[in-house]
Design a protein around this motif. Sequence first.
Motif: not given
Length: 313
Positions: A153-160, A189-196, A199-201
């Motif tokens: 989730a951290f990688h997705v957040f940093v890329s955004e 809730a925000q952390l759950e969003h980035y985890n999702h 997982n998709e990526q």
Amino acid sequence: MLAGALCRLAADVPRASPHNVPQLARHLERVLVIRSAAESSPARASSRTYAYARAYATTTRATKPTATVKKAVKAAASEKTPPKKKAAPAKTTAKKPAAKKTKTTKKKPAAKKPAAKKRVKKVLTEEEKEKAKIRELRAKALKEPITQRSLSAFHVFVSEFARGKPSSNNQQLEKITNATKEFKALSPAQLEHYNHLANEQNAARKAEFNKWIMSYTPQQIRIANLARAYLRKKLAGKQKGHPSHTTRLIDPRHVKVALNPYTLFFRDRHATGDFKGIPVGDAAKLIGAEWKALNESEKQKYQSEANALAAKQ
């Protein structure tokens, strides 16, 4: 004279039916005329004969030929042999005049080409040989289009956070620092969003990686893994961090070897961390001694686990 004529008539008249009286009368008249003409002069006889024959011929009508007459005429016509065809004269082929012999001129011998100079093979140094060996290994190791590492989730957040903001290296470090602070402040809730999203990526990346693996044969993947293992040894200590494209490739077609009870025990004991810092050989001896010291009931636990894993394969 009349008696003589009657006698001669009796000899000349053919036998006929007594009822055919008109025919006998005509025949008698014709015989008398012919006899009298024979006794007279030849000229008068011929004229009288012609006149009588002409008068007799015109007195009766011409009758149509009967069917038997037609058949006889056709048979006679078919029996006639067709005229032989003249043989065609044989064609005479004119003889072609003999070709004149041309004088052959002797060709001059071609000038010999100078022998090509042999290329002297360059002698490689040890360093150049090492580089050539590494290039050969990298070609065999294959280059995956995407890394096998999973995203968090951290990688997705940093890329955004850093998307669409080109900057220098110093600015990027500053952005990553700021992104780390903001990531820690995210709500559940925000952390759950980035985890999702992560997982998709990861699922998409795994599908792409498996498609790339399937484009090669299992033998090619096996050779690539051997080359990668050799590269890790060659490049150990020469590069910072883990060398790129040297991670072992996971092929789903590869048949996994069933684990035996001792291997499961060794894995569990090594995972405890009790043998950290101990060489692998020495750790294996210690774990082997522990395995021998176990009783049958304790070994049965690992035996059941090994049977369950074998049944799943």
